[in-house]
Write a protein that holds these residues in place. Sequence first.
Motif, PDB file in Angstrom:
ATOM      1  N   LEU A  27       0.863  -1.182   0.000  1.00  0.00           N
ATOM      2  CA  LEU A  27       0.000   0.000   0.000  1.00  0.00           C
ATOM      3  C   LEU A  27       0.896   1.228   0.000  1.00  0.00           C
ATOM      4  CD1 LEU A  27      -2.686  -1.045   2.663  1.00  0.00           C
ATOM      5  CD2 LEU A  27      -2.578  -1.591   0.223  1.00  0.00           C
ATOM      6  N   SER A  28       0.694   2.100  -0.986  1.00  0.00           N
ATOM      7  CA  SER A  28       1.613   3.223  -1.176  1.00  0.00           C
ATOM      8  C   SER A  28       0.852   4.534  -1.297  1.00  0.00           C
ATOM      9  CB  SER A  28       2.446   2.994  -2.448  1.00  0.00           C
ATOM     10  OG  SER A  28       3.162   4.158  -2.797  1.00  0.00           O
ATOM     11  N   LEU A  39       8.856  -1.819  -1.122  1.00  0.00           N
ATOM     12  CA  LEU A  39       9.211  -2.670  -2.257  1.00  0.00           C
ATOM     13  C   LEU A  39      10.545  -3.358  -2.024  1.00  0.00           C
ATOM     14  CD1 LEU A  39       8.035  -0.451  -5.259  1.00  0.00           C
ATOM     15  CD2 LEU A  39       6.952  -2.528  -4.386  1.00  0.00           C
ATOM     16  N   GLY A  40      11.444  -2.692  -1.309  1.00  0.00           N
ATOM     17  CA  GLY A  40      12.709  -3.327  -0.963  1.00  0.00           C
ATOM     18  C   GLY A  40      12.498  -4.534  -0.064  1.00  0.00           C
ATOM     19  N   LEU A  41      11.600  -4.406   0.906  1.00  0.00           N
ATOM     20  CA  LEU A  41      11.290  -5.534   1.776  1.00  0.00           C
ATOM     21  C   LEU A  41      10.634  -6.668   0.994  1.00  0.00           C
ATOM     22  CD1 LEU A  41       9.973  -3.754   4.995  1.00  0.00           C
ATOM     23  CD2 LEU A  41      12.042  -5.146   4.795  1.00  0.00           C
ATOM     24  N   ALA A  42       9.698  -6.319   0.118  1.00  0.00           N
ATOM     25  CA  ALA A  42       9.027  -7.345  -0.672  1.00  0.00           C
ATOM     26  C   ALA A  42      10.033  -8.107  -1.535  1.00  0.00           C
ATOM     27  CB  ALA A  42       7.944  -6.711  -1.538  1.00  0.00           C
ATOM     28  N   ALA A  43      10.955  -7.384  -2.149  1.00  0.00           N
ATOM     29  CA  ALA A  43      11.954  -8.029  -2.988  1.00  0.00           C
ATOM     30  C   ALA A  43      12.857  -8.945  -2.155  1.00  0.00           C
ATOM     31  CB  ALA A  43      12.792  -6.983  -3.712  1.00  0.00           C
ATOM     32  N   ALA A  44      13.228  -8.490  -0.965  1.00  0.00           N
ATOM     33  CA  ALA A  44      14.073  -9.302  -0.099  1.00  0.00           C
ATOM     34  C   ALA A  44      13.356 -10.562   0.373  1.00  0.00           C
ATOM     35  CB  ALA A  44      14.540  -8.485   1.101  1.00  0.00           C
ATOM     36  N   LEU A  45      12.014 -10.506   0.400  1.00  0.00           N
ATOM     37  CA  LEU A  45      11.213 -11.672   0.746  1.00  0.00           C
ATOM     38  C   LEU A  45      10.999 -12.592  -0.450  1.00  0.00           C
ATOM     39  CD1 LEU A  45       8.597  -9.850   2.982  1.00  0.00           C
ATOM     40  CD2 LEU A  45       9.971 -11.814   3.730  1.00  0.00           C
ATOM     41  N   ALA A  85       0.498  -7.720   3.839  1.00  0.00           N
ATOM     42  CA  ALA A  85       0.352  -6.355   3.339  1.00  0.00           C
ATOM     43  C   ALA A  85       1.409  -5.481   3.995  1.00  0.00           C
ATOM     44  CB  ALA A  85      -1.037  -5.804   3.633  1.00  0.00           C
ATOM     45  N   LEU A  86       2.165  -4.757   3.174  1.00  0.00           N
ATOM     46  CA  LEU A  86       3.187  -3.822   3.637  1.00  0.00           C
ATOM     47  C   LEU A  86       2.722  -2.410   3.329  1.00  0.00           C
ATOM     48  CD1 LEU A  86       6.144  -5.721   1.995  1.00  0.00           C
ATOM     49  CD2 LEU A  86       5.864  -5.520   4.460  1.00  0.00           C
ATOM     50  N   THR A 143      19.019   1.361  10.113  1.00  0.00           N
ATOM     51  CA  THR A 143      18.702   2.033   8.849  1.00  0.00           C
ATOM     52  C   THR A 143      17.370   1.531   8.314  1.00  0.00           C
ATOM     53  OG1 THR A 143      19.894   0.345   7.565  1.00  0.00           O
ATOM     54  CG2 THR A 143      21.138   2.298   8.258  1.00  0.00           C
ATOM     55  N   PRO A 144      16.635   2.369   7.590  1.00  0.00           N
ATOM     56  CA  PRO A 144      15.384   1.907   6.994  1.00  0.00           C
ATOM     57  C   PRO A 144      15.658   0.929   5.860  1.00  0.00           C
ATOM     58  CG  PRO A 144      15.896   4.109   6.226  1.00  0.00           C
ATOM     59  CD  PRO A 144      16.916   3.783   7.286  1.00  0.00           C
ATOM     60  N   PRO A 145      14.681   0.087   5.520  1.00  0.00           N
ATOM     61  CA  PRO A 145      14.878  -0.833   4.402  1.00  0.00           C
ATOM     62  C   PRO A 145      14.999  -0.079   3.082  1.00  0.00           C
ATOM     63  CG  PRO A 145      12.604  -0.907   5.166  1.00  0.00           C
ATOM     64  CD  PRO A 145      13.361  -0.074   6.154  1.00  0.00           C
ATOM     65  N   ASN A 146      15.609  -0.731   2.097  1.00  0.00           N
ATOM     66  CA  ASN A 146      15.756  -0.109   0.786  1.00  0.00           C
ATOM     67  C   ASN A 146      15.802  -1.197  -0.276  1.00  0.00           C
ATOM     68  OD1 ASN A 146      18.637  -0.939   0.332  1.00  0.00           O
ATOM     69  ND2 ASN A 146      18.948   0.335   2.149  1.00  0.00           N
ATOM     70  N   ARG A 147      15.981  -0.799  -1.526  1.00  0.00           N
ATOM     71  CA  ARG A 147      15.953  -1.749  -2.643  1.00  0.00           C
ATOM     72  C   ARG A 147      17.355  -2.150  -3.105  1.00  0.00           C
ATOM     73  NH1 ARG A 147      11.308   0.201  -6.828  1.00  0.00           N
ATOM     74  NH2 ARG A 147      11.456  -2.007  -7.423  1.00  0.00           N
TER      75      ARG A 147
END
Length: 389
Positions: A27-28, A39-45, A85-86, A143-147
């Motif tokens: 959700l953005s 999206l960085g977290l989703a990709a890492a998952l 859901a992120l 640090t915050p997550p990133n892509r």
Amino acid sequence: MTRFALPSPAERENGEGAGDIASAWVLSDGRAGHEAQTLGLAAALGLAPRLVRIAPRRLIAALAPFGPIDPREAGLLAPPFPDLALACGRRTLPYLRHLKRASGGAVFTVYVNTPATGRAAADLIVAPRHDGFSGADVLTPLTPPNRLTPQLLAQARAAPDPRIAALPAPVAGLLIGGDSRHFRFSERDVAGLAAAARGLLEEGWSVAATLSRRTPKRLAAALQFSLLPLAGEGGLRKSGRMRAPAARGEWGPRGDTDPHPTPLRGATFSRAREKEGSGHIPRAFLWNGDGENPYLSILARADALLVTGDSVNMVSEAAATGAPVHVFAPGGGSAKLAAFLAGLEAQGAARRWTGRMERWSYAPVNSTPELAEAIALAYRRFADGARFA
């Protein structure tokens, strides 16, 4: 109550954080910095999420995060519902709550950043450590997550943007933010950054600079003037040198979180280069909003980085490269970012800008992989019925 934390080495080795997440939504609110985190977290998952961009009408947006969703957007949250859901950004919180209720509690919800609504905002919260927000269902990374990933940086180093590839080593990357709620770039700041850019050229560095949509026009113009060569042999300025003002004392208080650079609106200046036709190799580049932003190539190619301290995301992404990170702290700020920068300094990733690039080494700092493992582990417990009491 189950307490969530970053997975231990044993859990990572045993694959206990692998989880079984089949589908996900992000959700953005449309902000680039927020999307970079989720999206960085989703990709890492290992997920390819459905991106749900919300755009509530002005009054409803003003009521967020405590108000309802915009009824006109209810269809965006229709079933079939995802496993995960992120969300990131206060305007997404009503939508995250709505999704949780509409699914009968079946969706595992994760909110990134510190929610004004408290710990009830989501099943799991990823809040930056410097916010001081904690609890049994809260992860607090430095640090915050990133892509960014090592693979992505390696690909960009192997095949950088041609405009950045043309610059001879060593390359100094300049990541320039701008005015925000907590920061205002003063004339002294503008002069200091312009002098820093000119000084790097005089010391033999190539300079690859990128600006933000928040960059003040006077700062953009000053950097252009410093990086664009005057006519003459060698194409570099021979005028008297100004030194960037050195930071004094501790880091702050200075700070804000904002997206990494996004295209400028209404920019009229051009990239900096050596005098055309002079036979000299280009030694400077200033991205002005024309074409694609070579932000990733700058991060990947830079031997050292100078980043303005107004953006947690930019500083964090710089620290994920392993290149020395120098932080130029403009006027204003907050105690929270001062704590963030002090944390990076303790990790050996960042130092205050003192007017000269330094060389040192450190292990890249990137919380994203561990956060993804913690989310997957939390989801497995959630799916197995181990709910938070």
